[in-house]
Design a protein around this motif. Structure first.
Motif, PDB file in Angstrom:
ATOM      1  N   LEU A   1       0.820  -1.214   0.000  1.00 11.51           N
ATOM      2  CA  LEU A   1       0.000   0.000   0.000  1.00 11.51           C
ATOM      3  C   LEU A   1       0.852   1.261   0.000  1.00 11.51           C
ATOM      4  O   LEU A   1       0.516   2.243  -0.667  1.00 11.51           O
ATOM      5  CB  LEU A   1      -0.945  -0.004   1.201  1.00 11.51           C
ATOM      6  N   LEU A   2       1.956   1.235   0.712  1.00 13.76           N
ATOM      7  CA  LEU A   2       2.855   2.394   0.701  1.00 13.76           C
ATOM      8  C   LEU A   2       3.412   2.653  -0.700  1.00 13.76           C
ATOM      9  O   LEU A   2       3.522   3.799  -1.137  1.00 13.76           O
ATOM     10  CB  LEU A   2       3.994   2.206   1.706  1.00 13.76           C
ATOM     11  N   ARG A   3       3.742   1.591  -1.426  1.00  9.40           N
ATOM     12  CA  ARG A   3       4.263   1.755  -2.785  1.00  9.40           C
ATOM     13  C   ARG A   3       3.157   2.244  -3.728  1.00  9.40           C
ATOM     14  O   ARG A   3       3.405   3.084  -4.595  1.00  9.40           O
ATOM     15  CB  ARG A   3       4.858   0.447  -3.281  1.00  9.40           C
ATOM     16  N   VAL A   4       1.950   1.729  -3.571  1.00 11.53           N
ATOM     17  CA  VAL A   4       0.824   2.205  -4.385  1.00 11.53           C
ATOM     18  C   VAL A   4       0.603   3.691  -4.117  1.00 11.53           C
ATOM     19  O   VAL A   4       0.439   4.491  -5.050  1.00 11.53           O
ATOM     20  CB  VAL A   4      -0.458   1.387  -4.099  1.00 11.53           C
ATOM     21  N   ALA A   5       0.617   4.081  -2.854  1.00 11.65           N
ATOM     22  CA  ALA A   5       0.414   5.494  -2.496  1.00 11.65           C
ATOM     23  C   ALA A   5       1.494   6.386  -3.103  1.00 11.65           C
ATOM     24  O   ALA A   5       1.205   7.493  -3.555  1.00 11.65           O
ATOM     25  CB  ALA A   5       0.396   5.646  -0.977  1.00 11.65           C
ATOM     26  N   ALA A   6       2.722   5.903  -3.131  1.00  4.30           N
ATOM     27  CA  ALA A   6       3.835   6.699  -3.644  1.00  4.30           C
ATOM     28  C   ALA A   6       3.830   6.829  -5.164  1.00  4.30           C
ATOM     29  O   ALA A   6       4.269   7.841  -5.703  1.00  4.30           O
ATOM     30  CB  ALA A   6       5.161   6.086  -3.191  1.00  4.30           C
ATOM     31  N   ASN A   7       3.319   5.813  -5.863  1.00  2.00           N
ATOM     32  CA  ASN A   7       3.461   5.781  -7.322  1.00  2.00           C
ATOM     33  C   ASN A   7       2.170   5.920  -8.122  1.00  2.00           C
ATOM     34  O   ASN A   7       2.233   6.227  -9.304  1.00  2.00           O
ATOM     35  CB  ASN A   7       4.138   4.474  -7.748  1.00  2.00           C
ATOM     36  N   CYS A   8       1.040   5.651  -7.537  1.00  2.00           N
ATOM     37  CA  CYS A   8      -0.219   5.585  -8.301  1.00  2.00           C
ATOM     38  C   CYS A   8      -1.164   6.700  -7.870  1.00  2.00           C
ATOM     39  O   CYS A   8      -2.242   6.443  -7.305  1.00  2.00           O
ATOM     40  CB  CYS A   8      -0.861   4.211  -8.131  1.00  2.00           C
ATOM     41  N   ASP A   9      -0.790   7.933  -8.149  1.00  2.50           N
ATOM     42  CA  ASP A   9      -1.596   9.060  -7.687  1.00  2.50           C
ATOM     43  C   ASP A   9      -2.919   9.214  -8.428  1.00  2.50           C
ATOM     44  O   ASP A   9      -3.767  10.001  -8.031  1.00  2.50           O
ATOM     45  CB  ASP A   9      -0.792  10.357  -7.716  1.00  2.50           C
ATOM     46  N   GLY A  10      -3.136   8.422  -9.478  1.00  5.09           N
ATOM     47  CA  GLY A  10      -4.404   8.450 -10.193  1.00  5.09           C
ATOM     48  C   GLY A  10      -5.399   7.418  -9.677  1.00  5.09           C
ATOM     49  O   GLY A  10      -6.503   7.274 -10.216  1.00  5.09           O
ATOM     50  N   LEU A  11      -5.039   6.702  -8.598  1.00  6.37           N
ATOM     51  CA  LEU A  11      -5.915   5.667  -8.056  1.00  6.37           C
ATOM     52  C   LEU A  11      -7.247   6.270  -7.626  1.00  6.37           C
ATOM     53  O   LEU A  11      -7.284   7.249  -6.888  1.00  6.37           O
ATOM     54  CB  LEU A  11      -5.238   4.974  -6.867  1.00  6.37           C
ATOM     55  N   GLU A  12      -8.341   5.671  -8.109  1.00  6.50           N
ATOM     56  CA  GLU A  12      -9.687   6.146  -7.792  1.00  6.50           C
ATOM     57  C   GLU A  12     -10.439   5.191  -6.875  1.00  6.50           C
ATOM     58  O   GLU A  12     -11.283   5.617  -6.101  1.00  6.50           O
ATOM     59  CB  GLU A  12     -10.482   6.338  -9.091  1.00  6.50           C
TER      60      GLU A  12
END
Length: 182
Positions: free
Chosen positions: A99-110
């Motif tokens: 989740l930390l990596r998703v938060a850092a790299n996927c700023d378009g997550l809806e």
């Protein structure tokens, strides 16, 4: 073979599709934008390749898929920065590190769905949930079912997020004794 044109691959409950077959398809589908491997035998091998070969991936569902680890979600988050929807329902891959990596790299997550995550060595924690809320400014829907967090922590996270995103919907159903929708 026209694999290279394939954009959407929905294999939900395709129990007869082997991971080797999925890997063969993914190796030739660099334009893939959506993949659902829920309830399949998909493993890290095919999904890591997906992450490396399909940077335009926007939707990924790995619900009830036990062969996917947190390390694979980290690879996907590093390479698939256009990710908009991630479903980790009943997945061992739903860890704090991922989740930390998703938060850092996927700023378009809806949309992010986490339900019944692994409670092993690195379960989702307040810091990783906070990172998702703050690192993904387009997040509209967050589901955290059976994720072990106290109500006060969740309420403060949601309140902070709703200041900038008043329409964001958060579902939080704690462990069986604490159920809530915020």
């Amino acid at each position: 073979v026209l694999y290279w044109r394939l954009r959407v691959l929905l294999l939900r409950r395709a129990v007869r599709v082997s991971d080797a077959s999925l890997l063969a398809v993914v190796n030739h589908c660099s334009r893939l934008t959506e993949l659902d491997v829920s309830y399949t035998v998909a493993t890290d091998a095919s999904l890591r390749t997906l992450g490396e070969r399909c940077p335009g991936l926007r939707r990924l569902t790995v619900a009830h898929t036990r062969g996917i680890t947190s390390a694979t979600i980290v690879v996907i988050a590093q390479h698939c920065r256009q990710l908009q929807r991630l479903d980790l329902d009943s997945s061992d891959a739903a860890t704090s590190t991922a989740l930390l990596r998703v938060a850092a790299n996927c700023d378009g997550l809806e949309v992010l769905r986490i339900s019944r995550p692994s409670m092993g060595n690195d379960p989702p924690n307040s810091a990783s949930i906070r990172a998702i809320v703050h690192g993904c400014p387009k997040l509209e829907y967050l589901e955290l079912s059976w994720v072990d967090h106290d109500a006060h922590t969740m309420e403060s996270l949601v309140a902070a997020a709703k200041v900038t995103r008043p329409t964001m919907h958060v579902e939080w159903h704690g462990l069986p004794e604490e159920q809530s929708e915020i």
